[in-house]
Write a protein that holds these residues in place. Structure first.
Motif, PDB file in Angstrom:
ATOM      1  N   SER A  85       0.816  -1.218   0.000  1.00 51.51           N
ATOM      2  CA  SER A  85       0.000   0.000   0.000  1.00 51.51           C
ATOM      3  C   SER A  85       0.848   1.265   0.000  1.00 51.51           C
ATOM      4  O   SER A  85       0.348   2.349  -0.299  1.00 51.51           O
ATOM      5  N   ASN A  88       1.740   0.995  -4.176  1.00 51.25           N
ATOM      6  CA  ASN A  88       0.723   0.672  -5.173  1.00 51.25           C
ATOM      7  C   ASN A  88      -0.528   1.514  -4.931  1.00 51.25           C
ATOM      8  O   ASN A  88      -1.134   1.442  -3.860  1.00 51.25           O
ATOM      9  N   THR A  90      -3.622   1.413  -6.206  1.00 54.97           N
ATOM     10  CA  THR A  90      -4.884   0.686  -6.038  1.00 54.97           C
ATOM     11  C   THR A  90      -5.007   0.102  -4.637  1.00 54.97           C
ATOM     12  O   THR A  90      -6.045   0.234  -3.976  1.00 54.97           O
ATOM     13  N   ILE A  91      -3.948  -0.543  -4.186  1.00 53.08           N
ATOM     14  CA  ILE A  91      -3.964  -1.140  -2.844  1.00 53.08           C
ATOM     15  C   ILE A  91      -4.048  -0.057  -1.778  1.00 53.08           C
ATOM     16  O   ILE A  91      -4.743  -0.213  -0.764  1.00 53.08           O
ATOM     17  N   LYS A  93      -5.502   2.938  -1.994  1.00 50.90           N
ATOM     18  CA  LYS A  93      -6.863   3.476  -1.948  1.00 50.90           C
ATOM     19  C   LYS A  93      -7.835   2.471  -1.330  1.00 50.90           C
ATOM     20  O   LYS A  93      -8.683   2.831  -0.496  1.00 50.90           O
ATOM     21  N   LEU A  94      -7.708   1.209  -1.748  1.00 54.87           N
ATOM     22  CA  LEU A  94      -8.615   0.177  -1.243  1.00 54.87           C
ATOM     23  C   LEU A  94      -8.412  -0.038   0.253  1.00 54.87           C
ATOM     24  O   LEU A  94      -9.385  -0.171   1.010  1.00 54.87           O
ATOM     25  N   PHE A 155     -10.883   6.941  -2.727  1.00 57.71           N
ATOM     26  CA  PHE A 155     -10.460   6.427  -4.029  1.00 57.71           C
ATOM     27  C   PHE A 155      -9.876   7.533  -4.909  1.00 57.71           C
ATOM     28  O   PHE A 155      -9.156   7.250  -5.870  1.00 57.71           O
TER      29      PHE A 155
END
Length: 324
Positions: A85, A88, A90-91, A93-94, A155
């Motif tokens: 995280s 990356n 995406t990781i 934000k998720l 996000f």
């Protein structure tokens, strides 16, 4: 203060912060996992599935597990330079989204449990009737959906590889951070805490009135008395958890707001090191509140403690049978 002394203090604070993150994250994650899993096993028993407060505790424990792993697992991975995280998008934000939704949902589930205990302690039949499973399910869905809508901004706002921020994966600009800190302070800490304290106090008052007004009769023994004892102990367990939840989460909310409000203020390395130490400490304390419910319930509730011992004996018998 001399430059050499300042450098030494900064170095010491940095080491303390790193070691604190390393060991306390692992300990909180370990004991929190054990406690929440045991909570899930105990509150999932058939006799608790019809009690709205126990249902809230059950799902709050699941939310607590999710919060612990989404919030602290990355710190454990960071020790070995494996925190995806941090790099990356995406990781990052998720993970941020899951952290905020799970922590907020857990807080509101306990808030609803407090309101439920207030309703069940009222003499007014209409208020007591609000304590039902259908209403409970609706409120739980509302907690998750509203939390998801409030923190959907993660996000867009959260990005990895940040340097001058409390966390590597954090809000990318002043507007994002300000919204996030205010939203989290209100939705996760202050509003639930105020509601819990108000209804918790009202519940205690109701219980006192009931205890003084109900004279013991032959009909108050047996099953009815057992149910009343269970309800009273659920209230007791909940009140203690409310107090600790408030104490452990308010410092982080204030620290986040402070860091965001002073984002553009020039700071010395020493001041930054002190602020970072405070943030990391308050961050860990906040997540400790998601790992301690089982231990609170065990210490404050004899009914819960007895059920835990029954579960322990049941598992022990199964293990012995499997061994032979």
């Amino acid at each position: 203060m001399s430059t050499a002394m300042s450098t030494t203090i900064i170095s010491t604070l940095t080491v303390v912060t790193f070691e604190m993150n390393r060991y306390f994250s692992i300990l909180i994650l370990l004991f929190g996992t054990i406690g929440n899993v045991l909570n899930v096993l105990i509150f999932h028993q058939p006799k608790h599935r019809t009690n709205p407060c126990a249902v809230y505790f059950f799902y709050a424990s699941i939310a607590g597990l999710i919060a612990l792993y989404s919030g602290l697992a990355s710190r454990v991975f960071a020790i070995f330079s494996l925190d995806a995280s941090a790099t990356n998008a995406t990781i990052c934000k998720l993970r941020a989204f899951i952290v905020w939704v799970s922590t907020t949902a857990s807080s509101w589930l306990l808030t609803y449990a407090t309101i439920d205990r207030y309703c069940i302690s009222c003499r007014d039949v209409r208020r007591r009737n609000l304590s039902n499973l259908r209403f409970t399910r609706r409120l739980m869905i509302f907690a998750v959906v509203s939390g998801s809508l409030i923190f959907a901004e993660t996000f867009y706002c959260y990005v990895p590889n940040l340097r001058n921020s409390p966390l590597t994966c954090y809000g990318q600009n002043m507007a994002c951070r300000l919204y996030n800190e205010i939203a989290s302070a209100l939705a996760f800490v202050f509003i639930p805490s105020i509601i819990m304290l108000i209804f918790g106090y009202a519940t205690v008052q109701n219980v006192r009135k009931l205890l003084f007004s109900i004279a013991p009769t032959t009909s108050t023994h047996g099953t009815t008395m057992t149910m009343k004892k269970t309800d009273r102990q659920l209230i007791q367990m909940l009140i203690v958890q409310i107090i600790l939840l408030t104490i452990f989460n308010i410092p982080l909310a204030i620290q986040r707001l402070y860091l965001t409000s002073t984002l553009n203020v020039p700071k010395s390395l020493l001041r930054s090191a002190i602020e970072n130490l405070c943030f990391q400490l308050f961050y860990l304390l906040s997540f400790m509140s998601f790992g301690m419910p089982f231990y609170i319930y065990t210490l404050t509730g004899t009914v819960f403690r007895n059920e835990f011992m029954e579960l322990f004996r049941f598992v022990s018998r199964k293990v012995r049978i499997a061994a032979f």
